[in-house]
Design a protein around this motif. Sequence first.
Motif, PDB file in Angstrom:
ATOM      1  N   VAL A 155      -2.701   2.110  -0.278  1.00  0.00           N
ATOM      2  CA  VAL A 155      -3.796   1.177  -0.526  1.00  0.00           C
ATOM      3  C   VAL A 155      -4.207   0.772   0.648  1.00  0.00           C
ATOM      4  O   VAL A 155      -5.482   0.868   1.076  1.00  0.00           O
ATOM      5  CB  VAL A 155      -3.490   0.153  -1.548  1.00  0.00           C
ATOM      6  N   VAL A 156      -3.352   0.020   1.779  1.00  0.00           N
ATOM      7  CA  VAL A 156      -3.865  -0.352   2.996  1.00  0.00           C
ATOM      8  C   VAL A 156      -4.885   0.856   3.768  1.00  0.00           C
ATOM      9  O   VAL A 156      -5.691   0.612   4.326  1.00  0.00           O
ATOM     10  CB  VAL A 156      -2.688  -0.946   3.731  1.00  0.00           C
ATOM     11  N   SER A 157      -4.201   2.164   3.794  1.00  0.00           N
ATOM     12  CA  SER A 157      -4.623   3.075   4.443  1.00  0.00           C
ATOM     13  C   SER A 157      -6.192   3.574   4.021  1.00  0.00           C
ATOM     14  O   SER A 157      -6.959   3.662   4.703  1.00  0.00           O
ATOM     15  CB  SER A 157      -3.903   4.398   4.311  1.00  0.00           C
ATOM     16  N   TRP A 158      -6.289   3.447   2.396  1.00  0.00           N
ATOM     17  CA  TRP A 158      -7.731   3.779   2.306  1.00  0.00           C
ATOM     18  C   TRP A 158      -8.692   2.548   2.539  1.00  0.00           C
ATOM     19  O   TRP A 158      -9.746   2.569   2.710  1.00  0.00           O
ATOM     20  CB  TRP A 158      -7.578   3.893   0.447  1.00  0.00           C
ATOM     21  N   TRP A 159      -8.309   1.351   2.424  1.00  0.00           N
ATOM     22  CA  TRP A 159      -9.187   0.156   2.790  1.00  0.00           C
ATOM     23  C   TRP A 159      -9.351   0.084   4.121  1.00  0.00           C
ATOM     24  O   TRP A 159     -10.619   0.011   4.504  1.00  0.00           O
ATOM     25  CB  TRP A 159      -8.344  -1.090   2.518  1.00  0.00           C
ATOM     26  N   ILE A 160      -8.365   0.400   4.909  1.00  0.00           N
ATOM     27  CA  ILE A 160      -9.049   0.581   6.384  1.00  0.00           C
ATOM     28  C   ILE A 160      -9.924   2.066   6.508  1.00  0.00           C
ATOM     29  O   ILE A 160     -10.935   1.716   7.342  1.00  0.00           O
ATOM     30  CB  ILE A 160      -7.773   1.150   7.558  1.00  0.00           C
ATOM     31  N   LEU A 161      -9.814   3.009   5.667  1.00  0.00           N
ATOM     32  CA  LEU A 161     -10.819   4.021   5.796  1.00  0.00           C
ATOM     33  C   LEU A 161     -12.071   3.538   5.457  1.00  0.00           C
ATOM     34  O   LEU A 161     -13.320   3.808   5.804  1.00  0.00           O
ATOM     35  CB  LEU A 161     -10.419   5.267   4.988  1.00  0.00           C
ATOM     36  N   GLU A 162     -12.031   2.550   4.379  1.00  0.00           N
ATOM     37  CA  GLU A 162     -13.389   2.047   3.833  1.00  0.00           C
ATOM     38  C   GLU A 162     -13.975   1.156   4.656  1.00  0.00           C
ATOM     39  O   GLU A 162     -15.306   1.061   4.761  1.00  0.00           O
ATOM     40  CB  GLU A 162     -12.957   1.145   2.590  1.00  0.00           C
TER      41      GLU A 162
ATOM     42  N   ILE B   5      10.819  -0.278  -2.725  1.00  0.00           N
ATOM     43  CA  ILE B   5      10.448   0.940  -1.971  1.00  0.00           C
ATOM     44  C   ILE B   5       9.069   1.598  -2.643  1.00  0.00           C
ATOM     45  O   ILE B   5       7.857   1.950  -1.759  1.00  0.00           O
ATOM     46  CB  ILE B   5      11.402   2.156  -1.854  1.00  0.00           C
ATOM     47  N   ALA B   6       8.837   1.693  -3.708  1.00  0.00           N
ATOM     48  CA  ALA B   6       7.660   1.958  -4.492  1.00  0.00           C
ATOM     49  C   ALA B   6       6.569   1.140  -4.256  1.00  0.00           C
ATOM     50  O   ALA B   6       5.513   1.643  -4.156  1.00  0.00           O
ATOM     51  CB  ALA B   6       7.933   1.957  -6.032  1.00  0.00           C
ATOM     52  N   GLY B   7       6.703  -0.266  -4.176  1.00  0.00           N
ATOM     53  CA  GLY B   7       5.867  -1.201  -3.875  1.00  0.00           C
ATOM     54  C   GLY B   7       5.325  -0.955  -2.341  1.00  0.00           C
ATOM     55  O   GLY B   7       4.125  -1.046  -2.062  1.00  0.00           O
ATOM     56  N   ALA B   8       6.349  -0.834  -1.615  1.00  0.00           N
ATOM     57  CA  ALA B   8       5.919  -0.534   0.010  1.00  0.00           C
ATOM     58  C   ALA B   8       4.976   0.712  -0.086  1.00  0.00           C
ATOM     59  O   ALA B   8       3.878   0.546   0.945  1.00  0.00           O
ATOM     60  CB  ALA B   8       7.144  -0.668   0.760  1.00  0.00           C
ATOM     61  N   ALA B   9       5.401   1.785  -0.756  1.00  0.00           N
ATOM     62  CA  ALA B   9       4.781   2.870  -0.510  1.00  0.00           C
ATOM     63  C   ALA B   9       3.411   2.678  -1.110  1.00  0.00           C
ATOM     64  O   ALA B   9       2.102   3.260  -0.418  1.00  0.00           O
ATOM     65  CB  ALA B   9       5.430   4.059  -1.153  1.00  0.00           C
ATOM     66  N   PHE B  10       3.207   2.258  -2.125  1.00  0.00           N
ATOM     67  CA  PHE B  10       1.808   2.020  -2.752  1.00  0.00           C
ATOM     68  C   PHE B  10       1.226   1.301  -1.872  1.00  0.00           C
ATOM     69  O   PHE B  10      -0.043   1.552  -1.738  1.00  0.00           O
ATOM     70  CB  PHE B  10       2.021   1.478  -4.411  1.00  0.00           C
ATOM     71  N   SER B  11       1.554   0.073  -1.428  1.00  0.00           N
ATOM     72  CA  SER B  11       0.914  -0.849  -0.561  1.00  0.00           C
ATOM     73  C   SER B  11       0.312  -0.181   0.745  1.00  0.00           C
ATOM     74  O   SER B  11      -0.765  -0.240   1.452  1.00  0.00           O
ATOM     75  CB  SER B  11       1.676  -1.806  -0.144  1.00  0.00           C
TER      76      SER B  11
END
Length: 98
Positions: free
Chosen positions: A47-54, A38-44
């Motif tokens: 990170v994916v949200s920030w990468w999409i924003l980038e 669950i922690a790994g999924a939340a972290f992923s």
Amino acid sequence: MSNWHKERRELMQLFVIVRIFPWLIVFSKSYYYSFIRIAGAAFSALVVSWWILERITPNSNFVTVLTQRVTNYAVWLILLLALGVMISRFSVLVSKLN
């Protein structure tokens, strides 16, 4: 970015997956795995949200800088994961013996 850099990045991602997944499969039998999953999924997701924003904006953000710094410690992080798996498996073995 040249094609070589893109291919190199893809190969590095494949290498990380090949090095981590066996440990996660062993760890999946552990009591602590659901927390890690669950922690790994939340972290992923973060990170994916920030990468999409980038990708949408031309600016890099702190997540990109952070992940580039963390990759310098990839070997140590994989060893830490392996150590966690071994400790978890050892604790399961000890609890079965008692």
